[in-house]
Scaffold this motif. Structure first.
Motif, PDB file in Angstrom:
ATOM      1  N   PRO A 168       0.818  -1.225   0.000  1.00 47.34           N
ATOM      2  CA  PRO A 168       0.000   0.000   0.000  1.00 47.34           C
ATOM      3  C   PRO A 168       0.849   1.272   0.000  1.00 47.34           C
ATOM      4  O   PRO A 168       0.472   2.276  -0.624  1.00 47.34           O
ATOM      5  N   ASN A 169       2.012   1.229   0.685  1.00 44.86           N
ATOM      6  CA  ASN A 169       2.909   2.390   0.687  1.00 44.86           C
ATOM      7  C   ASN A 169       3.473   2.628  -0.708  1.00 44.86           C
ATOM      8  O   ASN A 169       3.627   3.776  -1.148  1.00 44.86           O
ATOM      9  N   MET A 170       3.778   1.538  -1.416  1.00 41.92           N
ATOM     10  CA  MET A 170       4.283   1.674  -2.779  1.00 41.92           C
ATOM     11  C   MET A 170       3.235   2.346  -3.656  1.00 41.92           C
ATOM     12  O   MET A 170       3.551   3.253  -4.439  1.00 41.92           O
ATOM     13  N   GLU A 171       1.991   1.929  -3.507  1.00 43.22           N
ATOM     14  CA  GLU A 171       0.908   2.537  -4.284  1.00 43.22           C
ATOM     15  C   GLU A 171       0.776   4.018  -3.947  1.00 43.22           C
ATOM     16  O   GLU A 171       0.649   4.865  -4.854  1.00 43.22           O
ATOM     17  N   LYS A 172       0.825   4.336  -2.668  1.00 39.91           N
ATOM     18  CA  LYS A 172       0.709   5.731  -2.226  1.00 39.91           C
ATOM     19  C   LYS A 172       1.843   6.579  -2.799  1.00 39.91           C
ATOM     20  O   LYS A 172       1.620   7.710  -3.258  1.00 39.91           O
ATOM     21  N   ILE A 173       3.060   6.025  -2.811  1.00 48.13           N
ATOM     22  CA  ILE A 173       4.219   6.766  -3.301  1.00 48.13           C
ATOM     23  C   ILE A 173       4.126   6.984  -4.805  1.00 48.13           C
ATOM     24  O   ILE A 173       4.405   8.081  -5.306  1.00 48.13           O
ATOM     25  N   VAL A 174       3.731   5.956  -5.544  1.00 47.52           N
ATOM     26  CA  VAL A 174       3.580   6.099  -6.996  1.00 47.52           C
ATOM     27  C   VAL A 174       2.570   7.205  -7.312  1.00 47.52           C
ATOM     28  O   VAL A 174       2.818   8.081  -8.158  1.00 47.52           O
ATOM     29  N   LYS A 175       1.447   7.202  -6.619  1.00 49.28           N
ATOM     30  CA  LYS A 175       0.406   8.206  -6.884  1.00 49.28           C
ATOM     31  C   LYS A 175       0.880   9.607  -6.517  1.00 49.28           C
ATOM     32  O   LYS A 175       0.560  10.581  -7.216  1.00 49.28           O
ATOM     33  N   ALA A 176       1.668   9.713  -5.448  1.00 54.33           N
ATOM     34  CA  ALA A 176       2.199  11.024  -5.054  1.00 54.33           C
ATOM     35  C   ALA A 176       3.194  11.544  -6.086  1.00 54.33           C
ATOM     36  O   ALA A 176       3.180  12.739  -6.432  1.00 54.33           O
ATOM     37  N   ILE A 177       4.045  10.660  -6.584  1.00 50.24           N
ATOM     38  CA  ILE A 177       5.026  11.055  -7.602  1.00 50.24           C
ATOM     39  C   ILE A 177       4.308  11.515  -8.868  1.00 50.24           C
ATOM     40  O   ILE A 177       4.653  12.541  -9.465  1.00 50.24           O
ATOM     41  N   LYS A 178       3.292  10.754  -9.273  1.00 49.08           N
ATOM     42  CA  LYS A 178       2.548  11.085 -10.489  1.00 49.08           C
ATOM     43  C   LYS A 178       1.740  12.374 -10.313  1.00 49.08           C
ATOM     44  O   LYS A 178       1.560  13.137 -11.272  1.00 49.08           O
ATOM     45  N   ALA A 179       1.255  12.604  -9.100  1.00 49.43           N
ATOM     46  CA  ALA A 179       0.511  13.842  -8.847  1.00 49.43           C
ATOM     47  C   ALA A 179       1.430  15.052  -8.947  1.00 49.43           C
ATOM     48  O   ALA A 179       1.017  16.130  -9.395  1.00 49.43           O
ATOM     49  N   ASN A 180       2.677  14.864  -8.570  1.00 49.05           N
ATOM     50  CA  ASN A 180       3.662  15.945  -8.661  1.00 49.05           C
ATOM     51  C   ASN A 180       4.104  16.175 -10.102  1.00 49.05           C
ATOM     52  O   ASN A 180       4.325  17.308 -10.512  1.00 49.05           O
ATOM     53  N   ASN A 181       4.230  15.079 -10.851  1.00 50.25           N
ATOM     54  CA  ASN A 181       4.628  15.167 -12.262  1.00 50.25           C
ATOM     55  C   ASN A 181       4.122  13.914 -12.970  1.00 50.25           C
ATOM     56  O   ASN A 181       4.701  12.840 -12.837  1.00 50.25           O
ATOM     57  N   GLU A 182       3.029  14.054 -13.711  1.00 49.90           N
ATOM     58  CA  GLU A 182       2.383  12.894 -14.320  1.00 49.90           C
ATOM     59  C   GLU A 182       3.261  12.210 -15.364  1.00 49.90           C
ATOM     60  O   GLU A 182       3.039  11.037 -15.703  1.00 49.90           O
ATOM     61  N   ASN A 183       4.278  12.920 -15.861  1.00 53.13           N
ATOM     62  CA  ASN A 183       5.159  12.336 -16.876  1.00 53.13           C
ATOM     63  C   ASN A 183       6.384  11.636 -16.292  1.00 53.13           C
ATOM     64  O   ASN A 183       7.186  11.074 -17.040  1.00 53.13           O
ATOM     65  N   ARG A 184       6.530  11.699 -14.976  1.00 53.92           N
ATOM     66  CA  ARG A 184       7.681  11.043 -14.340  1.00 53.92           C
ATOM     67  C   ARG A 184       7.536   9.528 -14.454  1.00 53.92           C
ATOM     68  O   ARG A 184       6.520   8.957 -14.083  1.00 53.92           O
TER      69      ARG A 184
END
Length: 222
Positions: A168-184
């Motif tokens: 679940p932490n991995m999912e949360k981190i991926v979504k946070a990274i994408k929210a900051n920059n969707e192209n990352r």
């Protein structure tokens, strides 16, 4: 010089660190990655050429063997040590800008997980294949990944996890990274995750082992 490139690739593939290293037994007493790299530099070889024509080749070969279960973690670690023995002579050239890397890869084990063997193997393999690796360590929160991503524009992020409880932490981190920059671009890996989970959480790539990460990075760098 071509013969020295071949010898260096061979030394990395089989984990021959330096002349005094007893491993592997069939290369005992022969020059290792340390000495051969010095010889190449003394002959005027460029750091980038040493990396691409020898180190990348050697690490790619051991990576494919590891993927195919022909060698195991100890052999990969010896290859990584040999690669490091060569890289210590090349890093000043990369730091000064005299030589270029393929790109930057930021990696860390996700929040709540302290395991690092898999992460370290991936880091070693990727560095040996010509990338700059920014290792954030273990138990890394989303904020740290985002901060590193912002510091290194164009970098690819790698998330590692060994525990099902930290998925679940991995999912949360991926979504946070994408929210900051969707192209990352974000890669994930580790024992409990798979392609289905990768698709579910919106990551860009899942790899079962280090060589898969290398192949993904090379595919987007070319």
């Amino acid at each position: 010089m071509e013969e020295l490139y071949i010898k260096l690739a061979h030394a990395v593939e089989f984990g021959k660190i330096n002349k005094v290293s007893p491993y592997p037994p069939n290369l005992k007493g022969e020059d290792g990655a340390d000495e051969i790299t010095i010889q190449l530099l003394e002959k005027g070889a460029a750091a980038g050429d040493i990396l691409s024509k020898a180190l990348v080749l050697g690490m790619e070969k051991i990576g494919i063997k590891f993927r195919d279960n022909k060698v195991f973690v100890p052999q990969v670690l010896m290859s990584a040590k040999a690669m490091e023995g060569a890289m210590k002579h090349l890093k000043p050239f990369f730091s000064s800008g005299a030589a270029k890397r393929k790109g930057v890869f930021v990696i860390g084990t996700v929040e709540g997980d302290l395991h690092n063997i898999g992460k370290n193997l991936v880091s070693m393999m990727i560095e040996g294949n010509g990338y700059e690796v920014i290792d954030l360590g273990t138990d890394v929160k989303a904020e740290s990944f985002i901060e590193a991503a912002d510091k290194y524009p164009g970098s690819v992020i790698g998330l590692s996890s060994l525990l099902t409880t930290t998925m679940p932490n991995m999912e949360k981190i991926v979504k946070a990274i994408k929210a900051n920059n969707e192209n990352r671009r974000v890669c994930i890996g580790g024992a409990p995750v798979n392609q289905e989970f990768c698709d579910k959480i919106g990551a860009d790539s899942y790899s079962q082992g280090p060589q898969g990460v290398v192949e993904y990075l090379n595919s987007i760098a070319s």
